[in-house]
Design a protein around this motif. Structure first.
Motif, short mmCIF file in Angstrom:
data_model
loop_
_atom_site.label_atom_id
_atom_site.label_comp_id
_atom_site.label_asym_id
_atom_site.label_seq_id
_atom_site.Cartn_x
_atom_site.Cartn_y
_atom_site.Cartn_z
N VAL A 90 -10.06 -10.56 -4.10
CA VAL A 90 -9.29 -9.33 -4.04
C VAL A 90 -8.77 -9.16 -2.62
O VAL A 90 -9.36 -9.67 -1.67
CB VAL A 90 -10.12 -8.09 -4.46
N VAL A 91 -7.65 -8.45 -2.49
CA VAL A 91 -7.04 -8.22 -1.19
C VAL A 91 -7.14 -6.73 -0.88
O VAL A 91 -6.66 -5.89 -1.64
CB VAL A 91 -5.57 -8.68 -1.17
N LEU A 92 -7.79 -6.42 0.23
CA LEU A 92 -7.93 -5.05 0.70
C LEU A 92 -6.88 -4.80 1.78
O LEU A 92 -6.61 -5.69 2.59
CB LEU A 92 -9.31 -4.82 1.31
N SER A 93 -6.32 -3.59 1.81
CA SER A 93 -5.36 -3.21 2.84
C SER A 93 -5.65 -1.79 3.29
O SER A 93 -6.11 -0.96 2.50
CB SER A 93 -3.92 -3.25 2.30
N ALA A 94 -5.36 -1.52 4.55
CA ALA A 94 -5.48 -0.17 5.10
C ALA A 94 -4.53 -0.08 6.28
O ALA A 94 -4.19 -1.09 6.90
CB ALA A 94 -6.91 0.12 5.53
N MET A 98 -12.29 -0.52 -11.85
CA MET A 98 -12.68 -1.12 -13.12
C MET A 98 -11.49 -1.71 -13.87
O MET A 98 -11.62 -2.74 -14.52
CB MET A 98 -13.44 -0.11 -13.96
N THR A 99 -10.32 -1.06 -13.76
CA THR A 99 -9.15 -1.57 -14.47
C THR A 99 -8.52 -2.79 -13.79
O THR A 99 -7.68 -3.46 -14.40
CB THR A 99 -8.08 -0.48 -14.68
N LEU A 100 -8.94 -3.09 -12.56
CA LEU A 100 -8.47 -4.32 -11.91
C LEU A 100 -8.92 -5.55 -12.69
O LEU A 100 -8.24 -6.57 -12.71
CB LEU A 100 -9.03 -4.45 -10.50
N GLY A 101 -10.08 -5.44 -13.31
CA GLY A 101 -10.62 -6.59 -14.03
C GLY A 101 -11.10 -7.70 -13.11
O GLY A 101 -11.11 -8.86 -13.49
N ASN A 152 -5.63 -10.86 -6.42
CA ASN A 152 -4.70 -11.76 -5.75
C ASN A 152 -3.36 -11.79 -6.48
O ASN A 152 -3.29 -12.20 -7.63
CB ASN A 152 -5.31 -13.16 -5.68
N GLY A 153 -2.31 -11.30 -5.81
CA GLY A 153 -0.98 -11.29 -6.38
C GLY A 153 -0.65 -10.05 -7.20
O GLY A 153 0.47 -9.90 -7.67
N GLY A 154 -1.62 -9.15 -7.37
CA GLY A 154 -1.40 -7.96 -8.18
C GLY A 154 -0.91 -6.78 -7.37
O GLY A 154 -0.74 -6.85 -6.16
N THR A 155 -0.70 -5.68 -8.08
CA THR A 155 -0.25 -4.45 -7.44
C THR A 155 -1.44 -3.72 -6.83
O THR A 155 -2.44 -3.50 -7.51
CB THR A 155 0.42 -3.53 -8.50
N PRO A 156 -1.34 -3.31 -5.56
CA PRO A 156 -2.44 -2.59 -4.92
C PRO A 156 -2.64 -1.20 -5.54
O PRO A 156 -1.68 -0.52 -5.89
CB PRO A 156 -2.00 -2.45 -3.47
N VAL A 157 -3.91 -0.81 -5.68
CA VAL A 157 -4.27 0.51 -6.17
C VAL A 157 -5.28 1.12 -5.19
O VAL A 157 -5.95 0.40 -4.45
CB VAL A 157 -4.88 0.46 -7.60
N PRO A 158 -5.40 2.45 -5.15
CA PRO A 158 -6.39 3.07 -4.27
C PRO A 158 -7.80 2.62 -4.61
O PRO A 158 -8.22 2.67 -5.76
CB PRO A 158 -6.21 4.57 -4.53
#
Length: 90
Positions: free
Chosen positions: A62-66, A52-55, A38-44
């Motif tokens: 978490v926010v999913l986008s497609a 794992m590095t999302l923590g 929430n509020g972070g930079t999206p990663v694949p």
């Protein structure tokens, strides 16, 4: 761009086995799926290392986008896993 907010259900968060299952499912989708805390930079989402590095721990959102044809189905598939207890410790 369709988005979905999901709460991480696995007790270990998106780490180890849950991350591998989510990454495999995300990578198999017809469109790229991204994930962000929430509020972070999206990663694949198709990368175990990225997950794992999302923590993201148990109970975190978490926010999913497609984007593109099949985006809703892709989000449904990945969101369902994240919202499940994938620890495998029955």
């Amino acid at each position: 761009m369709p988005q979905r907010t999901v709460t991480v259900a696995s007790k270990v968060g998106l780490h180890a086995r849950p991350a591998a299952l989510v990454a495999k499912t995300a990578a198999a989708q017809a469109v790229p799926v991204t994930i962000a805390r929430n509020g972070g930079t999206p990663v694949p989402a198709g990368s175990v290392l990225n997950l794992m590095t999302l923590g993201a721990g148990h109970g975190d959102e978490v926010v999913l986008s497609a984007e593109g044809e099949g985006a809703q189905e892709a989000l449904d598939a990945v969101a369902e896993l994240i919202a499940s207890d994938l620890d495998g410790s029955d």
